[in-house]
Scaffold this active site. Structure first.
Site, PDB file in Angstrom:
ATOM      1  CB  SER A  57      29.625  38.786  35.583  1.00 54.02           C
ATOM      2  OG  SER A  57      30.453  37.938  34.830  1.00 54.02           O
ATOM      3  CG  ASP A  68      33.334  38.701  36.827  1.00 54.54           C
ATOM      4  OD1 ASP A  68      32.491  38.996  37.698  1.00 54.54           O
ATOM      5  OD2 ASP A  68      33.075  37.987  35.839  1.00 54.54           O
TER       6      ASP A  68
END
Length: 298
Positions: free
Chosen positions: A70, A186
């Site tokens: 991320s 993610d």
């Protein structure tokens, strides 16, 4: 008398030429481990990663590999491109929510996220002139999640910008990214602190940065807040076990910073610097310990 003086000179010369194996700086150069820096997810708290990198660079701690999830993939990619913490800091100060999030009410109805992610990808392209991961100065990998198969995906080839976009595609917030034949979101869904990824790629010593501490948030007022809080809790939970496998764990004090609070950049960076300085004796000791063990094995 001449013979006595000559003998003394020979003894002194012999003594001064002796080398001991007490460590670096005493004539013995210890082998050096391959050091990996693992950067965890945590949205705006990720500015702390920059402070960590700055402190490591100042102390001349080598970084031979960067692995990120991320926001960790974003910060890690920018640094891996040119090994310059000052340039990284300058770039970070240009980051705002509006730079990365291309919200659109219609996206929620016609797509699978309220933001497309085009802005994030374009930002990476504008800041990193090297198009592909293979061309970065430091070996680099971004971690994403295969939404269809529920698998961790390690992105270490191809487009840098696409890898960062996929690794940062918070479910529900960003639309999933179709990349390398997979539907990706993610990396924090599966692996918020990807220590194992670094180990699998040959790292001898892993420095991991955890910015997921403290998920408490009573300021939830809309759907976006709920989605962010959910992914925050998920990431913090899966990080608990994984971060234990790091050789050194750095945890900057940013637990009270909101996931989308871009007003705390300087404070987060300072927290990263301070946490790394505190961990520095352990880092140096682990590097030396590894070198001594390897030297003894030869």
């Amino acid at each position: 008398m001449k013979h006595t003086v000559s003998l003394l000179l020979c003894v002194l010369l012999a003594l001064t030429s002796c080398k001991t194996m007490e460590g670096p700086g005493n004539g013995i150069e210890l082998p050096r481990p391959k050091v990996a820096l693992v950067l965890g997810g945590g949205a705006a708290r990720g500015f702390a990663h920059i402070g960590v990198i700055r402190a490591l660079e100042q102390e001349k701690i080598p970084i031979d590999m960067v692995v990120g999830t991320s926001v960790g993939s974003l910060i890690g990619a920018i640094y891996a491109a040119d090994r310059n913490s000052f340039e990284l800091e300058w770039t970070a100060f240009t980051l705002e929510k509006e730079t990365l999030f291309d919200y659109g009410i219609m996206n929620a109805f016609t797509g699978m996220g309220i933001a497309k992610g085009d802005k994030l990808e374009e930002f990476v392209k504008s800041k990193i002139t090297i198009a592909n991961i293979e061309g970065l100065m430091i070996p680099y990998a971004a971690v994403a999640t295969d939404l269809n198969r529920g698998e961790r995906v390690v992105l270490e080839r191809g487009s840098v910008a696409k890898a960062v976009r996929a690794s940062s595609a918070i479910p529900g917030v960003f639309q999933p990214v179709n990349h390398l034949g997979r539907n990706l979101v993610d990396g924090g869904v599966m692996d918020n602190i990807p220590v194992a990824v670094a180990r699998e790629r040959g790292a001898d010593l892993i420095i991991a940065v955890d910015i997921s501490e403290n998920v408490t948030n009573f300021n939830l007022t809309n759907l976006l807040d709920v989605m962010l809080q959910s992914i925050t809790i998920m990431g913090a939970e899966n990080a608990k076990a994984r971060k234990k496998d790091a050789d050194v764990l750095i945890a900057p004090a940013v637990g009270d910073v909101g996931m989308l609070d871009f007003t705390q950049k300087k404070r987060c960076m300072q927290a990263g610097i301070e946490a790394t300085q505190k961990a520095m004796p352990e880092i140096k000791a682990k590097i030396e310990e590894w070198g001594r063990k390897r030297l003894a094995q030869k």
